[in-house]
Design a protein around this motif. Sequence first.
Motif, PDB file in Angstrom:
ATOM      1  N   THR A 130     -34.972 -77.933  43.150  1.00 57.42           N
ATOM      2  CA  THR A 130     -35.019 -79.397  43.019  1.00 57.42           C
ATOM      3  C   THR A 130     -34.752 -79.820  41.570  1.00 57.42           C
ATOM      4  OG1 THR A 130     -37.395 -79.278  42.604  1.00 57.42           O
ATOM      5  CG2 THR A 130     -36.712 -79.625  44.894  1.00 57.42           C
ATOM      6  N   ALA A 131     -34.531 -81.117  41.393  1.00 52.94           N
ATOM      7  CA  ALA A 131     -34.334 -81.668  40.044  1.00 52.94           C
ATOM      8  C   ALA A 131     -35.708 -81.883  39.411  1.00 52.94           C
ATOM      9  CB  ALA A 131     -33.559 -82.969  40.124  1.00 52.94           C
ATOM     10  N   SER A 148     -42.033 -75.986  38.294  1.00 52.98           N
ATOM     11  CA  SER A 148     -41.087 -76.540  37.317  1.00 52.98           C
ATOM     12  C   SER A 148     -40.633 -75.487  36.323  1.00 52.98           C
ATOM     13  CB  SER A 148     -41.778 -77.684  36.566  1.00 52.98           C
ATOM     14  OG  SER A 148     -41.015 -78.083  35.463  1.00 52.98           O
ATOM     15  N   PHE A 149     -39.332 -75.242  36.238  1.00 51.03           N
ATOM     16  CA  PHE A 149     -38.838 -74.327  35.200  1.00 51.03           C
ATOM     17  C   PHE A 149     -38.921 -74.985  33.823  1.00 51.03           C
ATOM     18  CE2 PHE A 149     -36.511 -72.680  38.973  1.00 51.03           C
ATOM     19  CZ  PHE A 149     -37.130 -71.450  39.001  1.00 51.03           C
ATOM     20  N   GLY A 150     -39.022 -76.301  33.807  1.00 46.77           N
ATOM     21  CA  GLY A 150     -39.196 -76.996  32.528  1.00 46.77           C
ATOM     22  C   GLY A 150     -40.449 -76.513  31.826  1.00 46.77           C
ATOM     23  N   GLY A 172     -36.217 -80.575  29.386  1.00 48.24           N
ATOM     24  CA  GLY A 172     -35.047 -81.452  29.488  1.00 48.24           C
ATOM     25  C   GLY A 172     -34.029 -81.010  30.530  1.00 48.24           C
ATOM     26  N   TRP A 173     -34.184 -79.812  31.066  1.00 48.42           N
ATOM     27  CA  TRP A 173     -33.201 -79.355  32.061  1.00 48.42           C
ATOM     28  C   TRP A 173     -33.470 -79.940  33.446  1.00 48.42           C
ATOM     29  CZ3 TRP A 173     -32.280 -73.371  31.108  1.00 48.42           C
ATOM     30  CH2 TRP A 173     -31.758 -73.214  29.816  1.00 48.42           C
ATOM     31  N   ASN A 177     -28.151 -78.969  39.395  1.00 44.68           N
ATOM     32  CA  ASN A 177     -27.064 -78.438  38.564  1.00 44.68           C
ATOM     33  C   ASN A 177     -26.977 -76.909  38.584  1.00 44.68           C
ATOM     34  OD1 ASN A 177     -27.702 -77.183  35.922  1.00 44.68           O
ATOM     35  ND2 ASN A 177     -28.981 -79.009  35.715  1.00 44.68           N
ATOM     36  N   HIS A 178     -25.755 -76.464  38.753  1.00 43.75           N
ATOM     37  CA  HIS A 178     -25.465 -75.098  39.152  1.00 43.75           C
ATOM     38  C   HIS A 178     -25.621 -74.062  38.025  1.00 43.75           C
ATOM     39  CE1 HIS A 178     -22.740 -72.988  42.384  1.00 43.75           C
ATOM     40  NE2 HIS A 178     -23.822 -72.306  42.112  1.00 43.75           N
ATOM     41  N   PRO A 179     -25.028 -74.303  36.828  1.00 43.86           N
ATOM     42  CA  PRO A 179     -25.097 -73.252  35.806  1.00 43.86           C
ATOM     43  C   PRO A 179     -26.528 -72.935  35.375  1.00 43.86           C
ATOM     44  CG  PRO A 179     -24.089 -75.261  34.911  1.00 43.86           C
ATOM     45  CD  PRO A 179     -24.197 -75.447  36.383  1.00 43.86           C
ATOM     46  N   MET A 180     -27.384 -73.951  35.328  1.00 46.51           N
ATOM     47  CA  MET A 180     -28.783 -73.695  34.950  1.00 46.51           C
ATOM     48  C   MET A 180     -29.450 -72.793  36.000  1.00 46.51           C
ATOM     49  SD  MET A 180     -29.645 -76.024  32.370  1.00 46.51           S
ATOM     50  CE  MET A 180     -28.606 -77.132  31.469  1.00 46.51           C
TER      51      MET A 180
END
Length: 380
Positions: A92-93, A228-230, A237-238, A265-268
């Motif tokens: 997820t975002a 959350s990977f943040g 910020g990602w 977003n894919h590259p992250m």
Amino acid sequence: MQLNSKLPNVGTTIFSVMSALANEHNAINLSQGFPNYPSDKTLNDLVCEAMREGYNQYAPMAGYLGLRLAISRKYEYLYQAFYHPENEITVTAGATQAIYTIVSAFIRSGDEVIVFKPAYDCYEPAVEVNGGKVVGIQLTAPDYRVDWEHVAAKINAKTKMIIINTPHNPSGTVWSKADMLKLQDLTRNSNIIVLSDEVYEHMIFDGEQHQSICLFPDLKQRSFITASFGKTFHTTGWKVGYCCAPEQLMQEFRKVHQFNVFSVNHPMQKGIADYMQDPSTYEGLSDFFQRKRDLFLNLIKESRFKFTPSKGTYFQVLDFSEITNESDVDFAKRLTKDFKIASIPLSVFNEDGKDDKVLRFCFAKTEETLINAAEILNRV
Ligand code: PMP
Ligand code: GLN
């Protein structure tokens, strides 16, 4: 034009307000929760490499499969719990989107959602904008323990969801195994969905174990975990996170998710998946933050603030009742303007603005920043 706001009582979040005030007054910003040191170069390089390799178009709706596999392996490795990468994990975002999407997938007009206060600020607006009713259960400083009889009294036929958060933002407390067992007993044989916000799972101190919802089989089958990977990789910020739930729940989640963001977003995702192959990337986090907590608390132990050491998260709550009678909001603003240090007043997360005279300070900061912050707090 006359607008009839769906969220008439919602203003700008305290995080934006206090960060803006900190910038305006050139204050040390221990308010909004984010690190002021760089993310790991290895992780950054993996993301750049993913871009160069061409991971620049839409990711699959549920997330890059390699990342879902890495997440699934993490749950097996840490909790011996299984979430199927195909249909029980969605990227997820950030956790914020996961939380919003979970609530909107299940909450209808009139449904009740139990929220423990103080509560992180994105839960309630999500419930209200979807027509649900928040049933707040106020916990009290300094230990924020749950009275489970009180919770039992609040559960009724309209209770559709219970939102929990351990380690807990903003208080820095954690729930025990006994708490989880009580929750399991109270929800057994019901249709209540539990949203377990575990964004701080890897930041837990003094040798305690994180009581993930997935450790309790009856809870696991009715719950979403949000993460959350943040938080975990110092990259707020990602805005990349994920949620896990049994297939039946996840199917409903994805019905909304696919029209909410479709994919993230894919590259992250590719970079994070490669980075997670090494479990030490998240396993060392509790020690890392415990050292920061200890440094901070040791430096302010002679100050007029009182505290119980944080048990998890990267937040420390400080009691200022011996310093002033001001409201916590006024005092937080005065500290920012006059003393050049920004924090978060807890009353904004409480029922009816209950003011326990405590402020939250984020210690995800460099040693130098913590030393400078402590020097100020010792003068207050
Ligand atoms: N839940 C809690 C308890 C949080 O503190 C935060 C803030 N980061 C979030 C959810 C949202 O996480 P994200 O930044 O990944 O959206
Ligand atoms: N989770 C962060 C905190 O608690 C804030 C995130 C935000 O600004 N929305 O400070």
